[in-house]
Design a protein around this motif. Structure first.
Motif, short mmCIF file in Angstrom:
data_model
loop_
_atom_site.label_atom_id
_atom_site.label_comp_id
_atom_site.label_asym_id
_atom_site.label_seq_id
_atom_site.Cartn_x
_atom_site.Cartn_y
_atom_site.Cartn_z
N ILE A 131 0.18 6.35 -6.94
CA ILE A 131 -1.18 6.87 -7.10
C ILE A 131 -1.65 7.39 -5.74
O ILE A 131 -2.13 6.62 -4.91
CB ILE A 131 -2.14 5.76 -7.61
N HIS B 203 -7.93 3.85 1.62
CA HIS B 203 -8.50 5.17 1.30
C HIS B 203 -8.16 6.18 2.42
O HIS B 203 -7.84 7.33 2.16
CB HIS B 203 -10.02 5.07 1.12
N ASN C 217 -3.79 -3.33 -7.92
CA ASN C 217 -2.43 -3.25 -7.37
C ASN C 217 -2.21 -3.99 -6.06
O ASN C 217 -1.09 -4.37 -5.75
CB ASN C 217 -2.04 -1.78 -7.16
N THR D 106 0.83 -1.21 0.00
CA THR D 106 0.00 0.00 0.00
C THR D 106 0.87 1.26 0.00
O THR D 106 0.57 2.23 -0.71
CB THR D 106 -0.94 0.00 1.23
N ASP E 117 -8.05 0.92 -8.78
CA ASP E 117 -6.59 0.95 -8.58
C ASP E 117 -6.19 -0.01 -7.47
O ASP E 117 -5.18 -0.72 -7.57
CB ASP E 117 -6.12 2.36 -8.19
N ILE E 118 -6.97 -0.02 -6.41
CA ILE E 118 -6.66 -0.90 -5.27
C ILE E 118 -6.79 -2.36 -5.70
O ILE E 118 -5.90 -3.18 -5.44
CB ILE E 118 -7.60 -0.59 -4.07
N GLN F 64 -4.15 9.07 -4.68
CA GLN F 64 -5.57 8.91 -4.32
C GLN F 64 -6.14 7.75 -5.14
O GLN F 64 -6.87 7.96 -6.11
CB GLN F 64 -6.36 10.20 -4.61
N PRO F 65 -5.82 6.53 -4.78
CA PRO F 65 -6.25 5.39 -5.61
C PRO F 65 -7.76 5.19 -5.58
O PRO F 65 -8.39 5.38 -4.54
CB PRO F 65 -5.52 4.20 -4.97
N THR F 66 -8.31 4.82 -6.72
CA THR F 66 -9.72 4.43 -6.77
C THR F 66 -9.83 2.97 -6.32
O THR F 66 -8.82 2.28 -6.17
CB THR F 66 -10.24 4.51 -8.22
N ALA G 267 -4.56 7.31 2.24
CA ALA G 267 -4.38 8.30 1.17
C ALA G 267 -4.76 9.69 1.68
O ALA G 267 -4.06 10.68 1.43
CB ALA G 267 -5.22 7.93 -0.04
N LEU H 38 1.98 1.78 -3.43
CA LEU H 38 0.87 2.23 -4.28
C LEU H 38 0.62 3.73 -4.11
O LEU H 38 0.43 4.46 -5.08
CB LEU H 38 -0.40 1.44 -3.93
#
Lengths: 720, 161
Positions: B117, B146, B128, B110, B124-125, B119-121, B149, B113
């Motif tokens: 990125i 989330h 990855n 994480t 995305d999570i 602010q992963p969507t 982030a 990640l």
């Protein structure tokens, strides 16, 4: 986890010896699932209660609590922490009766040297429930003992003293628990005081953060494989690829000269190697050539064939009214579930040191006492010569109810005279698991004119779960005739049906099967609740009211109805398909804990996607509601994994897959984005939590798929 | 051979007999950092995930010789109790771990990640974060990712927090 251990500093501690003899062992309510024969009924209750209770001997002095000089209480837990949150729940229970705050209590695994030994296991979702009464009584007694000593120091009578935050106060004077007890050599043990009312508790019933949270977030070395000793060596043991293989001969010549090899180990029942490092031990193990003899080849298909209902031995375990009426219309369906692996992420491993006449074993185990017995027996030691040091478990799920590797490590350590650490490779984990047995189910029913179930019958066949387990006395099976593990969830929970038959079929499989979280519950509930869904459709009723109509208003029935209604309301259950999503409903009762779930499912390119699961469960008192919810969430995801993906195959007697990925399991992308858990409290004590929510999920998903496709899925892993 | 690298900000020179030894065992057994876990030995579960020059790497299948000259971060170097990394802070706030064994690997994945990125969507999570957790903590992990982030963004940009 203890602060003193973490910082490595030594503080003088006073050891409190509190004698056991509490005798308040929980007994699992078998409810209406009675064996008619009273002897069998009692045996079932006994067999079930074994994993319900704390099974300390009650005769030996046991260290339950220590008070450190900095006024911390250390609770020695006879139950192990494998993720289920037991440590946190036990600490809450003890703190509330001891009158200490949560940051004044620590909890450690009891080593067998302290005498605080659970003679059974950690399993069966019973740790918090089983210790609910005895631990609070011990803590309350301890509090009164501290008060007696404080009264002497403060020069007042005991009943003038109040206790709070590990401090005693009387007439404006205060003294800490540590100061009150620091010179005590002989304790006065008062009668067990009455326990407090539930409403008075400060911590019980509150969503306290896990007591092991920081250790687990910052990577502290708390697991079995993290254990270290000076001069430690690394072991490896050769295992066959095929089931039923027996050792013929070995050629270790190539391995002997491999780098780092200290000693080749040849015992009558295993061949291994001890080396300087993990990698060197593994490399040398690969170079050992072993001839195995295999009697015959097995395949998955052959296993399935001998597993059919009708093969093996039958045992009638539930009988109400009469059997199915074959002369009127019979609705019949068959279901099956595959071999499942535990697949816990921390491989089985152990660090053993046999030093003269004393053995020390650091290990992730669910059976502290059995591990000790087995090691002692092999070494020719008395049990008191073996100290088991239980560690945090990198997952349990029933896999660590078997620890023969502790024996092997101890043997290797005795031979080389140094501590030896050794663990399974992942391939060994998959091929030498004690698997969840495959199952086969046949369900039959007659409906009456109004669409109500007149008669129902469940026949199910399973490999061993509890039979021949060293955890249960042999007579349990010989008297019961049924496997107490395989029957979990096999009974009919719909008590208003007048005619019920449940028959457990037992077959012997050529590979080891055993306890897998929730035992028979996952597969049995899949069969039962898929069938109930089919019957609801056949009778033209919605699955919620159809279920409710078949449940009596006794205690178990009232609680089951309540969770069914709560799940339906919370999920806004509907038979309609909305935005391509359908809902599936299922409910189960496991070890007295009812649970109902609604799965919201869609299909994309033929793949099942679970978007949301609503779960209503009545575990009685939720000692830690946050961790009870965590157990529901985890069970739902583990259940999705087992229901949609997991399956071991047998080809030419070889079990596969042998690695994650090919052994497909739920990943982040498969987990529902919404899990909504509702907890009810239908009784005023805690009940089992860690396994019951694994029951409904498989059927809930399959029933949702039925609404999307009109097709009934009858085999796990489910494929639309 | 002598292999030099940085681990958690400290320079180390290791005398290694076999450069093909997986980095995992050098870190666990020679350097005694036990937070990086052994799960499968085949880069299939992610329990051994750590950062090499900021990239998430499965160290059970990464020969130590390739670490020469590189900078390694393990869970012990990600943050500490006094100064937790945003990922660790979020993991605490969401009470993510159950058995806890796979968690360091997930936290390291994480952390990597969020560097790529911030602010992963959810997608995305999903794409990855592909480690394996047997206890089924994915539901809380997603919430924690989330949240991490968000914590990270606030710590970088206090004006907008």
């Amino acid at each position: 986890m203890s602060k003193t251990n973490k910082k490595g500093k030594k503080v003088s501690r006073r050891k409190f010896l509190v004698r056991g003899g509490l005798g308040t062992l929980g007994v699992l309510a078998v409810g209406t699932y009675l064996f008619r024969n009273p002897i069998r009924r009692n045996i079932l209750a006994y067999a079930n209660s074994m994993d319900m209770a704390y099974m300390g001997s009650g005769m030996e002095p046991m260290i339950w609590f220590e008070v450190t000089s900095d006024n911390q209480i250390i609770l020695h837990s006879p139950k192990v922490e494998m993720g289920q949150g037991t440590f946190t729940g036990l600490a809450q229970m003890a703190a509330d009766e001891l009158d200490v705050s949560m940051n004044q209590i620590q909890i450690v695994h009891a080593q067998t040297d302290t005498g605080n030994i659970d003679t059974f296991s950690t399993g069966g979702s019973t740790s918090v429930a089983g210790l609910w009464q005895p631990l609070r009584e011990l803590a309350a007694t301890m509090r009164e003992m501290i008060k007696v000593e404080g009264a002497k120091k403060l020069g007042v009578s005991v009943n003038e003293i109040s206790s709070e935050n590990a401090q005693l106060t009387a007439a404006g004077n205060s003294i800490t628990y540590a100061d009150a007890v620091k010179d005590v050599t002989e304790w006065e043990v008062p009668n067990t005081p009455p326990l407090r009312d539930l409403k008075e508790y400060k911590f019980i019933g509150k969503p306290i953060a896990r007591i092991d949270l920081e250790a687990k977030v910052f990577g502290d070395p708390i697991f079995g494989l993290d254990a270290e000793m000076p001069d430690m060596l690394y072991g490896a043991v050769v295992r066959p690829d095929k089931i039923g293989a027996t050792f013929v001969s070995s050629d270790t010549s190539a391995a002997e000269s491999m780098p780092g090899v200290v000693q080749i180990i040849q015992e009558e029942d295993f061949v291994g190697v001890v080396a300087r490092s993990y990698s060197e031990a593994e490399n040398a193990k690969q170079a050992i050539k072993v001839d195995w003899s295999v009697e015959r080849d097995w395949s998955s298909e052959e296993i399935q064939a001998i597993l059919q209902v009708g093969e093996g031995n039958a045992s009638l375990i539930q009988k109400e009214g009469s059997d199915i009426d074959d002369s009127s219309e019979v609705i019949e369906m068959e279901f099956s579930s595959p071999i499942g692996a535990h697949a816990q992420i921390e491989p089985n491993g152990v660090l053993a040191y046999v030093n003269g006449d004393k053995a020390t074993i650091h290990i992730s185990t669910q059976v502290v006492n059995l591990t000790r017995k087995e090691v002692a027996k092999r070494l020719g030691f008395d049990e008191v010569q073996v100290n088991i040091v239980p560690t945090y478990l990198g997952g349990g799920f029933g896999r660590r109810l078997h620890t023969p590797h502790a024996v092997q490590a101890a043997v290797m350590s005795r031979i080389v005279g140094k501590p030896v650490k050794y663990c399974f490779s992942r391939k060994e984990e998959f091929q030498h698991d004690m698997f969840r047995p495959p199952t086969h189910h046949v369900l039959k029913a007659n409906l009456d004119e109004s669409g109500m179930i007149k008669a129902i019958r469940h026949d199910f066949s399973s490999g061993d779960v509890a039979i021949d387990s060293p955890l249960l006395p042999g007579f349990v099976h010989s008297i019961l005739g049924a496997d107490v593990g395989a029957i979990r969830g096999g009974f009919c929970q719909y008590s208003a049906i007048p005619n019920i038959r449940t028959v457990s079929w037992h077959v012997e499989l050529p590979f080891a099967t055993s306890w897998w979280r929730s035992l028979g519950l996952l597969a049995n509930t899949f069969a039962w609740e898929s069938f109930m869904d089919e019957l609801a459709v056949k009778s033209g009723k919605d699955p919620v009211s159809f279920r409710l109509a078949h449940i009596q208003d006794d205690e178990a029935g009232t609680r089951l109805k309540a969770v069914i209604q709560a799940a339906a309301v919370k999920a806004n259950y509907t038979d309609e398909i909305v935005d391509g999503r359908a809902m599936g409903f299922a409910a189960s009762t496991d070890a007295g804990t009812p649970c109902a779930q609604v799965a919201e499912v869609s299909l994309k390119n033929g793949k099942i996607k679970v978007h949301k699961v609503t779960c209503a469960m009545d575990p009685g008192v939720a000692v830690n509601p946050d961790q009870v919810k965590a157990q529901c969430e985890g069970s739902i995801i583990m259940g999705i994994s087992a229901s949609l993906f997991e399956k071991m195959e047998i080809r030419n007697s070889e079990l596969s897959p042998t690695i994650y990925g090919p052994y497909q399991m739920a990943l982040m992308k498969h987990a529902p984005k919404e899990i909504d858990v509702v907890l009810l409290q239908g009784i005023d004590k805690p009940g089992p939590v860690g396994e019951p929510p694994l029951g409904p999920i498989g059927a809930a998903i399959a029933n949702a798929v039925y609404r999307l496709t009109g097709e009934r899925l009858t085999a796990m892993p489910l494929q639309a | 051979m002598t292999i030099s690298f940085q681990i958690n900000g400290q320079a180390k020179s290791m005398d290694i007999e076999d450069g093909n030894t997986p980095l995992l065992w050098v870190i666990r057994d020679m350097l005694n950092h036990k937070g990086t876990k052994f799960g499968c030995g085949k880069a299939a579960c992610g329990a051994c995930t750590l950062l090499i020059d900021g990239e998430a790497v499965r160290s059970c299948s990464y020969a130590v010789k390739f670490a020469a000259g590189k900078s390694i971060t393990t869970i012990e170097g990600l943050g500490n109790k006094e100064n937790p990394h945003p990922v660790q802070q979020a993991w605490i706030e969401e009470i993510v771990p159950q058995c806890g064994y796979c968690q360091p690997g997930f936290m390291m994945a994480t952390a990597a990640l969020l560097e790529k990125i911030p602010q992963p969507t959810d997608e995305d999570i999903d794409k990855n974060i592909i480690n394996v957790c047997r206890c089924g903590t994915y539901y809380r992990m997603r919430k924690a990712i989330h949240k991490a982030a968000q914590i990270k963004a606030e710590s970088i940009d206090p004006i907008n927090s």
